[in-house]
Write a protein that holds these residues in place. Sequence first.
Motif, short mmCIF file in Angstrom:
data_model
loop_
_atom_site.label_atom_id
_atom_site.label_comp_id
_atom_site.label_asym_id
_atom_site.label_seq_id
_atom_site.Cartn_x
_atom_site.Cartn_y
_atom_site.Cartn_z
N LYS A 135 0.76 -1.46 -0.11
CA LYS A 135 -0.09 0.00 -0.09
C LYS A 135 0.81 1.26 -0.06
O LYS A 135 0.60 2.05 -0.80
CB LYS A 135 -0.96 -0.06 1.36
CG LYS A 135 -1.84 -0.96 1.01
CD LYS A 135 -3.01 -0.94 2.43
CE LYS A 135 -3.72 -2.12 2.15
NZ LYS A 135 -4.83 -2.28 3.45
N ALA A 136 2.04 1.27 0.96
CA ALA A 136 2.88 2.56 0.94
C ALA A 136 3.43 2.53 -0.38
O ALA A 136 3.74 3.68 -0.86
CB ALA A 136 3.91 2.35 2.14
N ALA A 137 3.99 1.33 -0.95
CA ALA A 137 5.01 1.38 -2.08
C ALA A 137 4.04 2.20 -3.08
O ALA A 137 4.63 3.01 -4.05
CB ALA A 137 5.12 0.29 -2.69
N ARG A 138 2.93 2.11 -3.29
CA ARG A 138 1.86 2.59 -4.45
C ARG A 138 2.06 4.27 -4.24
O ARG A 138 1.79 5.01 -5.04
CB ARG A 138 0.44 2.20 -4.40
CG ARG A 138 0.57 0.92 -5.38
CD ARG A 138 -1.02 0.39 -5.53
NE ARG A 138 -1.17 -0.89 -4.78
CZ ARG A 138 -1.97 -1.22 -4.05
NH1 ARG A 138 -2.74 -0.46 -3.38
NH2 ARG A 138 -1.96 -2.61 -3.50
N LEU A 139 2.33 4.70 -3.00
CA LEU A 139 2.19 6.07 -2.95
C LEU A 139 3.55 6.77 -3.16
O LEU A 139 3.87 8.07 -3.20
CB LEU A 139 1.79 6.45 -1.28
CG LEU A 139 0.55 6.07 -0.79
CD1 LEU A 139 0.23 6.51 0.88
CD2 LEU A 139 -0.47 6.64 -1.54
N PHE A 140 4.67 6.04 -3.23
CA PHE A 140 5.92 6.66 -3.51
C PHE A 140 5.99 7.44 -4.40
O PHE A 140 6.57 8.46 -4.36
CB PHE A 140 7.04 5.26 -3.60
CG PHE A 140 7.47 4.46 -2.22
CD1 PHE A 140 6.80 4.80 -1.01
CD2 PHE A 140 8.14 3.42 -2.40
CE1 PHE A 140 7.13 4.00 -0.11
CE2 PHE A 140 8.59 2.62 -1.46
CZ PHE A 140 7.98 3.00 0.15
N PRO A 141 5.57 7.00 -5.70
CA PRO A 141 5.86 7.95 -6.90
C PRO A 141 5.31 9.37 -6.67
O PRO A 141 5.86 10.36 -7.32
CB PRO A 141 4.95 7.29 -8.09
CG PRO A 141 5.08 5.72 -7.67
CD PRO A 141 4.95 5.66 -6.18
N THR A 142 4.02 9.59 -6.06
CA THR A 142 3.36 10.99 -5.78
C THR A 142 3.97 11.50 -4.53
O THR A 142 4.18 12.70 -4.69
CB THR A 142 1.79 10.81 -5.98
OG1 THR A 142 1.63 9.61 -5.05
CG2 THR A 142 1.26 10.92 -7.15
N LEU A 143 4.11 10.71 -3.44
CA LEU A 143 4.66 11.23 -2.15
C LEU A 143 6.08 11.57 -1.99
O LEU A 143 6.50 12.53 -1.38
CB LEU A 143 4.24 10.43 -1.09
CG LEU A 143 2.83 10.40 -0.61
CD1 LEU A 143 2.62 9.94 0.92
CD2 LEU A 143 2.24 11.91 -0.38
N LYS A 144 6.93 11.05 -2.84
CA LYS A 144 8.40 10.95 -2.76
C LYS A 144 8.79 11.06 -1.16
O LYS A 144 9.27 12.11 -0.94
CB LYS A 144 8.61 11.98 -3.68
CG LYS A 144 8.41 11.88 -5.04
CD LYS A 144 8.75 13.14 -6.09
CE LYS A 144 8.67 13.10 -7.33
NZ LYS A 144 7.16 12.70 -7.76
N PRO A 145 8.84 10.01 -0.49
CA PRO A 145 9.02 10.20 0.99
C PRO A 145 10.59 10.50 0.94
O PRO A 145 11.40 9.85 0.42
CB PRO A 145 8.65 9.05 1.55
CG PRO A 145 8.42 7.97 0.44
CD PRO A 145 8.11 8.88 -0.84
N ARG A 146 10.95 11.23 2.06
CA ARG A 146 12.43 11.37 2.44
C ARG A 146 13.10 10.16 2.96
O ARG A 146 14.11 9.69 2.92
CB ARG A 146 12.82 12.63 3.23
CG ARG A 146 12.08 12.37 4.88
CD ARG A 146 12.87 13.36 5.50
NE ARG A 146 12.22 14.76 5.25
CZ ARG A 146 12.75 15.69 5.70
NH1 ARG A 146 13.44 16.05 6.79
NH2 ARG A 146 12.11 16.98 5.37
#
Length: 322
Positions: A95-106
């Motif tokens: 679930k989190a991995a799907r957010l990586f492209p838009t959220l670009k977490p540090r």
Amino acid sequence: AQLARLIRRPWQQTPEDWEIRAELEAGLMAQDAAISPKYFYDPLGSKLFEAICELPEYYPTRTEAAIFEQHADDIAAAIGTGVTLVDLGAGNCAKAARLFPTLKPRQYVPIDISAEFLREAVAGLRQQFPDIPMHEVAMDFSAGLELPATVSRDRRLFFYPGSSLGNFDAQQALAFLRRMRHALQIGEAGGVLLGLDLVKDADVLDAAYDDELGVTAAFNLNLLNHVNRLLGTDFNARDWQHVGFYNAPRQRVEMHLEARHDLIVHWDGGHRAFLRGERIHTENSHKFRQQDIHDLLEQAGFGEVRMWCDAQRWFAVCHARV
Ligand code: AVI
């Protein structure tokens, strides 16, 4: 040794065997026997939960993913990029991995009680996203949210999807949200991103927690094998049957294990007799009205609440700030 244990931080603590045994024993000896749902997640239980998420009847995972997809830009705009993404109950981290492209977490900080499963999931993710620093933490976060010093305090986002908050009762959910708010206040302003299941027709809920293939039944029954290993009980899963249904007045799905016949469960130092039809309560999964979510977040001290739903209003994703 006791003192050393007391000064250890939560991520360094593994609950002592005796603590786990005491908790399980108390639950089995209670008049209304109960076992905490956190014991579902041994390696097989985690895999069975993954399988549940694929079931046609289990709409939450799919519906939540569709909300994240449809509102990706809006959600990212509300959160902002470069957050420290703390994934509570990360499981396979999908679930989190799907957010990586838009959220670009540090930094990505997946936390899960199932250490082995988590380690494997993060190993795969590191190869896929080599630029995102990842720091997995195996711990029971329901016992505390104190994280290792290497986890950045800046702009933490506590990500708690899948309606896992619904597995707490109302008091525990409020206490947990307050603990999150407290943990967020220590660093630079952060927030929470929650996925919460909404109240809907009982038929839909009954099917989601008692599926045709019996995967949820296996998930529930597997708990007994896990308890056998933890407490040394002599449960035989064949003696029990899965019960899952929506309790409308209490706004929650309940899961139980029901004895198929009179039996006695033994363990070192104790035993418990169960009559045919007697149940062990294994899980509550609370369902929310949108107003409940606003009230809960407000009571916990959060503000600037934003909410996104699917067209049927079956599931809600919400972001709130401290
Ligand atoms: C993890 N949790 C939010 C799931 C739920 O829906 O309450 C666990 C689950 N229990 C049965 N099916 C899925």
